[in-house]
Design a protein around this motif. Sequence first.
Motif, short mmCIF file in Angstrom:
data_model
loop_
_atom_site.label_atom_id
_atom_site.label_comp_id
_atom_site.label_asym_id
_atom_site.label_seq_id
_atom_site.Cartn_x
_atom_site.Cartn_y
_atom_site.Cartn_z
N ARG A 10 -1.73 28.47 -11.37
CA ARG A 10 -1.44 29.19 -10.12
C ARG A 10 -0.19 28.58 -9.48
NH1 ARG A 10 -4.41 32.18 -12.16
NH2 ARG A 10 -6.32 33.13 -11.39
N PHE A 11 0.51 29.43 -8.74
CA PHE A 11 1.78 29.01 -8.12
C PHE A 11 1.77 29.52 -6.67
CE2 PHE A 11 6.66 30.01 -8.30
CZ PHE A 11 6.92 28.95 -7.45
N LEU A 12 1.77 28.58 -5.74
CA LEU A 12 1.74 28.94 -4.32
C LEU A 12 3.13 28.76 -3.71
CD1 LEU A 12 0.01 29.69 -1.77
CD2 LEU A 12 -0.31 27.22 -1.43
N ILE A 13 3.64 29.85 -3.15
CA ILE A 13 4.92 29.80 -2.41
C ILE A 13 4.61 29.98 -0.94
CG2 ILE A 13 7.14 30.94 -2.01
CD1 ILE A 13 7.15 31.89 -4.87
N VAL A 14 5.13 29.08 -0.12
CA VAL A 14 4.98 29.23 1.34
C VAL A 14 6.38 29.10 1.95
CG1 VAL A 14 3.84 28.41 3.43
CG2 VAL A 14 2.68 28.18 1.23
N GLU A 15 6.72 30.04 2.80
CA GLU A 15 8.03 30.05 3.45
C GLU A 15 7.85 30.18 4.96
OE1 GLU A 15 10.37 29.00 1.50
OE2 GLU A 15 11.60 30.73 1.02
N PRO A 16 8.73 29.51 5.74
CA PRO A 16 8.58 29.57 7.20
C PRO A 16 9.09 30.91 7.77
CG PRO A 16 10.48 28.22 6.60
CD PRO A 16 9.87 28.69 5.32
N LEU B 241 9.39 38.19 -3.76
CA LEU B 241 8.22 38.71 -4.50
C LEU B 241 8.65 39.65 -5.62
CD1 LEU B 241 5.64 39.44 -1.63
CD2 LEU B 241 5.97 37.38 -2.99
N GLU B 242 9.70 40.44 -5.35
CA GLU B 242 10.21 41.35 -6.40
C GLU B 242 10.79 40.55 -7.55
OE1 GLU B 242 13.01 44.04 -4.58
OE2 GLU B 242 11.49 44.68 -3.15
N VAL B 243 11.53 39.50 -7.21
CA VAL B 243 12.11 38.67 -8.27
C VAL B 243 10.99 38.00 -9.07
CG1 VAL B 243 13.65 36.72 -8.77
CG2 VAL B 243 14.21 38.26 -6.90
N ALA B 244 9.96 37.52 -8.36
CA ALA B 244 8.82 36.89 -9.04
C ALA B 244 8.19 37.88 -10.04
CB ALA B 244 7.79 36.42 -8.02
N SER B 245 8.03 39.10 -9.58
CA SER B 245 7.44 40.12 -10.45
C SER B 245 8.33 40.38 -11.67
CB SER B 245 7.22 41.38 -9.61
OG SER B 245 6.97 42.47 -10.41
N SER B 246 9.65 40.36 -11.46
CA SER B 246 10.58 40.64 -12.56
C SER B 246 10.56 39.54 -13.64
CB SER B 246 12.01 40.83 -12.04
OG SER B 246 12.59 39.58 -11.74
N VAL B 247 10.08 38.34 -13.28
CA VAL B 247 9.99 37.28 -14.30
C VAL B 247 8.55 37.10 -14.80
CG1 VAL B 247 12.02 36.08 -13.38
CG2 VAL B 247 9.75 35.34 -12.65
N LEU C 113 5.56 37.16 -12.93
CA LEU C 113 4.54 36.53 -12.08
C LEU C 113 3.84 37.62 -11.27
CD1 LEU C 113 6.65 33.46 -10.93
CD2 LEU C 113 4.51 33.34 -12.22
N GLU C 114 2.50 37.58 -11.28
CA GLU C 114 1.71 38.60 -10.57
C GLU C 114 1.10 37.99 -9.31
OE1 GLU C 114 -1.55 40.09 -12.89
OE2 GLU C 114 -0.19 41.27 -14.15
N GLN C 115 0.96 38.82 -8.29
CA GLN C 115 0.35 38.33 -7.05
C GLN C 115 -1.16 38.27 -7.19
OE1 GLN C 115 1.72 40.11 -3.38
NE2 GLN C 115 3.61 40.74 -4.38
N VAL C 116 -1.73 37.13 -6.79
CA VAL C 116 -3.19 36.98 -6.76
C VAL C 116 -3.69 37.28 -5.35
CG1 VAL C 116 -5.11 35.37 -7.10
CG2 VAL C 116 -3.03 35.14 -8.48
N ALA D 224 3.20 33.63 2.82
CA ALA D 224 2.71 32.92 1.64
C ALA D 224 2.23 33.88 0.57
CB ALA D 224 1.57 31.99 2.04
N VAL D 225 2.35 33.43 -0.67
CA VAL D 225 1.82 34.23 -1.78
C VAL D 225 1.31 33.27 -2.86
CG1 VAL D 225 4.05 34.44 -3.01
CG2 VAL D 225 2.28 36.16 -3.36
N LEU D 226 0.18 33.65 -3.45
CA LEU D 226 -0.35 32.92 -4.60
C LEU D 226 -0.08 33.77 -5.83
CD1 LEU D 226 -1.99 30.40 -5.49
CD2 LEU D 226 -4.01 31.88 -5.46
#
Length: 197
Positions: free
Chosen positions: A139-145, A158-164, A166-169, A179-181
């Motif tokens: 799992r990969f957790l991204i948190v941004e202020p 999130l779009e870039v993550a999907s293009s490589v 990575l799926e949202q949990v 934040a996104v997991l």
Amino acid sequence: MTKKSTDVCPYQRAWSLDNWLRKILQNPYKIVGRYIKEGQTVLDLGCGPGFFSLAMAKLVGEEGRVISVDIQDEMLQILKNKSKRQGLNSRIFLHKAQPEKLGISEMTDFALAFYMVHEVPDKKSFLSEVASHLKPDGRFLIVEPKFHVSKSNFDTTLEVASSVGLEQVSGPKFPFDRAVLLKLGSREKNLILQKSS
Ligand SMILES: C[S@@+](CC[C@H](N)C(=O)[O-])C[C@H]1O[C@@H](n2cnc3c(N)ncnc32)[C@H](O)[C@@H]1O
């Protein structure tokens, strides 16, 4: 989506990332505790002075490993001193990255990028590199202020993550943050499983 290296949080502000107030507002055990088990290998990307790395080291226990990654030697040195003082240095492995490349070699059960993705110059390359070091069920957790990163900027990440691959949990809720997991998509997961069989 490029960003100048001058936008990186300087080590002189390390104090603002590890203090008693933050421990109350952003309890690291509450934020990452649910994702980490004893004995795991975990990554703290853009670890700074180690606010999360130290908690992660306690959560993985004596058999686990925390790989703490930063581009600033000074941040890594601050963490080194703290981890020695707290007797956690045998579990925390410091790794100096380049802004354009993490350069890690281990596969990880859990990766954290807390308040750092907006400082990374090439998000696609960064997210792709993290994805390639996630174990199949990692799992990969991204948190941004919120005060730095607008919703549309976060959505772009999130779009870039999907293009490589990575799926949202889920989208964990924190009062001041976005934040996104993430996890590997089924195609990427199958590729790893095929390679290892
Ligand atoms: C705002 S600080 C957050 C530190 C820590 N994650 C925390 O929440 O306390 C961002 C950190 O990310 C690091 N950083 C920025 N770009 C990076 C990159 N491309 N690779 C690794 N670390 C990076 C910076 O040096 C800085 O220490």
